[in-house]
Design an enzyme around this catalytic site. Sequence first.
Site, PDB file in Angstrom:
ATOM      1  N   PHE A 132       0.860  -1.178   0.000  1.00 14.81           N
ATOM      2  CA  PHE A 132       0.000   0.000   0.000  1.00 14.81           C
ATOM      3  C   PHE A 132       0.897   1.229   0.000  1.00 14.81           C
ATOM      4  CE2 PHE A 132      -2.148   3.262   2.616  1.00 14.81           C
ATOM      5  CZ  PHE A 132      -3.454   3.257   2.165  1.00 14.81           C
ATOM      6  N   GLY A 133       0.804   2.046  -1.042  1.00 19.11           N
ATOM      7  CA  GLY A 133       1.695   3.193  -1.131  1.00 19.11           C
ATOM      8  C   GLY A 133       0.966   4.514  -0.956  1.00 19.11           C
ATOM      9  N   ILE A 166       7.169   1.528   2.868  1.00 18.80           N
ATOM     10  CA  ILE A 166       6.082   0.687   2.396  1.00 18.80           C
ATOM     11  C   ILE A 166       6.320  -0.770   2.816  1.00 18.80           C
ATOM     12  CG2 ILE A 166       4.715  -0.024   0.409  1.00 18.80           C
ATOM     13  CD1 ILE A 166       4.755   3.056   1.086  1.00 18.80           C
ATOM     14  N   GLU A 370       1.189   4.513  10.786  1.00 21.63           N
ATOM     15  CA  GLU A 370      -0.280   4.504  10.752  1.00 21.63           C
ATOM     16  C   GLU A 370      -0.857   5.615  11.633  1.00 21.63           C
ATOM     17  OE1 GLU A 370      -2.502   2.296   9.247  1.00 21.63           O
ATOM     18  OE2 GLU A 370      -1.305   0.548   8.701  1.00 21.63           O
ATOM     19  N   ASP A 374       1.394  11.408  18.198  1.00 20.59           N
ATOM     20  CA  ASP A 374       1.052  12.832  18.330  1.00 20.59           C
ATOM     21  C   ASP A 374      -0.124  13.213  17.432  1.00 20.59           C
ATOM     22  OD1 ASP A 374       3.000  13.147  20.178  1.00 20.59           O
ATOM     23  OD2 ASP A 374       4.462  14.078  18.821  1.00 20.59           O
TER      24      ASP A 374
END
Lengths: 395, 262
Positions: A132-133, A166, A370, A374
């Site tokens: 998933f890029g 990635i 993900e 913060d």
Amino acid sequence: MGFPGVDFLGLDDMFSDDERAVRDLVRDFVDAEILPIIEDCAYEGRFPRELVPKMAALNLFGSTIAEYGLPGLNNVAYGLIMQELERGDSGLRSFVSVQSSLVMYPIYTYGSKEQKDTFIPALGKGEKIGCFGLTEPDFGSNPGGMRTVAKKDGDSWVLNGAKSWITNGSIADVAVVWAKEGGPDGPVRGFLVERGTPGFSSPEHRMKMSLRASVTSQLVFEDCRIPLSNVLPGVSGLKGPLSCLTQARYGISWGAIGSAMATYHCALDYAKSRKQFRDRPIASHQLVQEKLAFMITEITKAQLLSLRLGRQKDAGKLLPEHVSMAKRNNVWVARECARMAREILGANGIVGEYPVFRHMANIESVFTYEGTHDIHTLVLGQAVTGIPSYNPPQE
Amino acid sequence: MNHVVCIAYVPDTETKIKIGSDGKSIDEADVKWIVSPYDEFALEEAIKAKEAKGGTVTVVTYGPARADVGLRECLARGADEAIRIASEGIADVDSLGVAQMLAGAIKTLKYDVVWLGNKGVGTDAQVMVPMVAEFLDLPHVNLVTKIEWKAGAVTAWREIEGAKEVVECPLPAVIGAQKGLNEPRYASLKGIMAAKKKQIAVKKPAEVGVDAAAMSGDKSPVRWTKLELPPARQAVKLVPADDPAKAAEELLRLLRDEAKVL
């Protein structure tokens, strides 16, 4: 000895028989297939690819999908899978998260029938690996600033740009790549880029000190031509990739519990058998007990949080900020537990005979991937105040 | 070919067994229960045969409601049906009684092969295979490590002292599985979801033609009168090795005078 679980409050009662059966199956698999090899894999920096067909045979990929011969589990069962996998290793859990939530989910949710028919069965059987890029070298927390573009040219899309960090990048057969359609001001669209396409390369990130049993790469597109039909037709805009991330982060909130369970379990065992001062176990020391009490309390709270999240997700009531709360909290818990476990183990906390340091290094990645800790804090801040702080209005 | 697999739901082989307050039973608190590993070999071979030649696999057990979890696990691996003869309210039954229960249930089914593990890891009585075969009036082959199917018969390989024995046996027959027969598969998530939809038939002993009162408790021919744990291991004695010659001398003295093994 098989892993007995960590269940201070008797939360087992809150799972259904089949949820427990799913968890126990993956628990046994992790004990028998992952734990015996994982320290060596991490030390050598090797992804145990030989486990992919075995995980596929268990139906660990795309397990919430109910079509294409996939099991159609609910979200709590999916969460328990993530928990057990990450009790083994965050890298293995990352592999399954990416394959399921970041590759199969967008193709299944936003793909054409033809795209689904082509990719979902092969990804489910582990015959194809996906990645998933979204993140780019200069755009992490702010994916909307991405520079990768896809321009229409005759019967092709032409992709230019680079993605970084990635998971599975260099071993993926198909990449779900998010790029701006037409130019820098265009909407974000999802594109399927297959390995071997001219202009697509995927160099690996070197010298990683974390998630060493997992592959992390860059994706580079230089005038990379793909067929027009390779765009995901069902979504346009950042909500496409962000909806995928909500799925994956939900799983991470469970995965982090697994990591914390592993380090807590190890620290407790160690503290009960390690003797210092008058032949008494260090578990009798108040300072050690304080750490263990903190760990079990935080793990139990994390369990309750994720379980509630899962039930809400199954009821269709889950909001992204709920996931932010759980991802932020539970990964923090895992990080604190890893650190305390390492302290309890003393020097043994830094060697591969125990799983603690590997988990501690792994969770550093999970802490900022993900959605960083913060940024999730700021998502929560916006949720309760109604004021976004990380994208302030122009003066 | 239709297969019946008898399973025992037993304490995990890694469970630390504690003796109950009556001194003749196991304290079942904190025990993790599993399908006996030898029965897993039997189940795997039955499922493989079903996959190759068609037919059905039915799993049967005698036990309390918790055994349903074990039966569900078998269903998730590919068994089609499950029967539990309920032990609730029945006092202890010995191997002979359990064999009668299993045989009673099997008699209600259509089958070509009856499978069992060669022993249950709980009590290691190792008598169930011949007993069930006797009650069914069938031939049996026990401790089987390899199988080949023929028309109406089976060729079975058995490990015996220093050799392999190859026997042929007409079907229907009872086969006792030994370690080495196969590598049992994991269930799959799909299997777990499919198993949810399958029913476990729970039957009282009387429903399979067995008078439980006549074989349980005081009527049971074999009864547990006492359980004892092996003596706790002595603490390890470490011989300091600062001076190897002295250490060897001390070690010899300990082996001769204290352990009395020399």
